[in-house]
Design a protein around this motif. Structure first.
Motif, PDB file in Angstrom:
ATOM      1  N   ILE A  17      -7.888  -9.629  -1.683  1.00  0.00           N
ATOM      2  CA  ILE A  17      -8.120  -8.604  -1.803  1.00  0.00           C
ATOM      3  C   ILE A  17      -7.936  -8.518  -3.644  1.00  0.00           C
ATOM      4  CG2 ILE A  17      -8.209  -6.695  -2.008  1.00  0.00           C
ATOM      5  CD1 ILE A  17      -7.929  -6.045   0.798  1.00  0.00           C
ATOM      6  N   PHE A  21     -10.459  -7.276  -6.382  1.00  0.00           N
ATOM      7  CA  PHE A  21     -10.553  -6.318  -6.703  1.00  0.00           C
ATOM      8  C   PHE A  21     -11.240  -5.356  -7.779  1.00  0.00           C
ATOM      9  CE2 PHE A  21      -6.109  -5.779  -7.085  1.00  0.00           C
ATOM     10  CZ  PHE A  21      -5.476  -5.517  -7.430  1.00  0.00           C
ATOM     11  N   TYR A  35      -9.624  -0.691  -3.125  1.00  0.00           N
ATOM     12  CA  TYR A  35      -9.080  -1.408  -2.823  1.00  0.00           C
ATOM     13  C   TYR A  35      -7.965  -1.754  -3.489  1.00  0.00           C
ATOM     14  CZ  TYR A  35     -13.211  -2.741  -0.289  1.00  0.00           C
ATOM     15  OH  TYR A  35     -14.514  -2.818   0.194  1.00  0.00           O
ATOM     16  N   ALA A  87     -10.004  -3.766   5.589  1.00  0.00           N
ATOM     17  CA  ALA A  87     -10.079  -3.857   3.711  1.00  0.00           C
ATOM     18  C   ALA A  87     -10.740  -4.764   3.683  1.00  0.00           C
ATOM     19  CB  ALA A  87      -8.641  -3.735   3.077  1.00  0.00           C
ATOM     20  N   MET A  91     -14.900  -5.378   2.286  1.00  0.00           N
ATOM     21  CA  MET A  91     -14.365  -5.591   0.940  1.00  0.00           C
ATOM     22  C   MET A  91     -15.935  -7.171   0.969  1.00  0.00           C
ATOM     23  SD  MET A  91     -12.312  -8.169  -2.108  1.00  0.00           S
ATOM     24  CE  MET A  91     -11.259  -6.701  -2.664  1.00  0.00           C
TER      25      MET A  91
END
Length: 184
Positions: A17, A21, A35, A87, A91
């Motif tokens: 992530i 992000f 994020y 998450a 994404m």
């Protein structure tokens, strides 16, 4: 070993992530988005887990304490892994690198699948010791007292008028527990 593998898995998810992000900061380039927040919370949780583990290991006087730590933190890491995995799925949903798609379609099979996963997440590991762990100052302590007070309130004001009157006599137990220094 299970705790270590969950911890390493979480680190991998955080790295995945974190690598992307910045793309979601928007046109203003303000370094703030959901994020970034999830990475911050997951990183704080990892730090807390390591600190707590160090405390437990340095005071190994009781095997039950070690087993309790391993069990509780295994559940917590499992929970945060589920949150971060979802998450990451969110994404990867949109190829346009947008935090909020222009024309979201909530009926696609993938969105429905992710929504069902969100509904099934077990959040119970984040209560108790973990309640509000990511907040600054004395906020985590206040969250615990607030949570106890809300549970007490719920117990008293649930049901019929007669049940409320009967429950009212037990209200002092919840208030005492919420205000007790032992619980803060």
């Amino acid at each position: 070993n299970d705790l270590l593998s969950k911890s390493q898995h979480l680190k991998t998810l955080i790295e995945q992530i974190s690598a992307n992000f910045a793309k979601y900061d928007g046109k203003t380039n303000i370094k703030a988005n959901g994020y970034r927040s999830i990475v911050k919370v997951a990183t704080l949780l990892m730090k807390r887990c390591e600190e707590r583990g160090g405390e437990i290991v340095s005071k190994v006087a009781n095997v039950n304490h070690v087993n309790e730590y391993l069990s509780r933190w295994s559940d917590v890491l499992n929970g945060i892994n589920n949150v971060v995995e979802i998450a990451l799925e969110i994404m990867n949903l949109d190829g346009n690198e947008m935090l909020y798609p222009d024309k979201p379609n909530c009926k696609t099979p993938k969105v429905i699948e992710i929504s069902e996963k969100l509904l099934k997440i077990d959040v119970t590991p984040f209560y108790g010791e973990m309640l509000g762990f990511h907040l600054k100052g004395d906020c985590p302590n206040m969250m615990r007292a607030f949570n106890i007070a809300m549970a007490c309130y719920s117990e008293i004001f649930e049901g019929t008028i007669l049940q409320k009157m009967i429950n009212l006599k037990n209200m002092h137990f919840g208030l005492y527990y919420a205000a007790s220094d032992d619980n803060l």
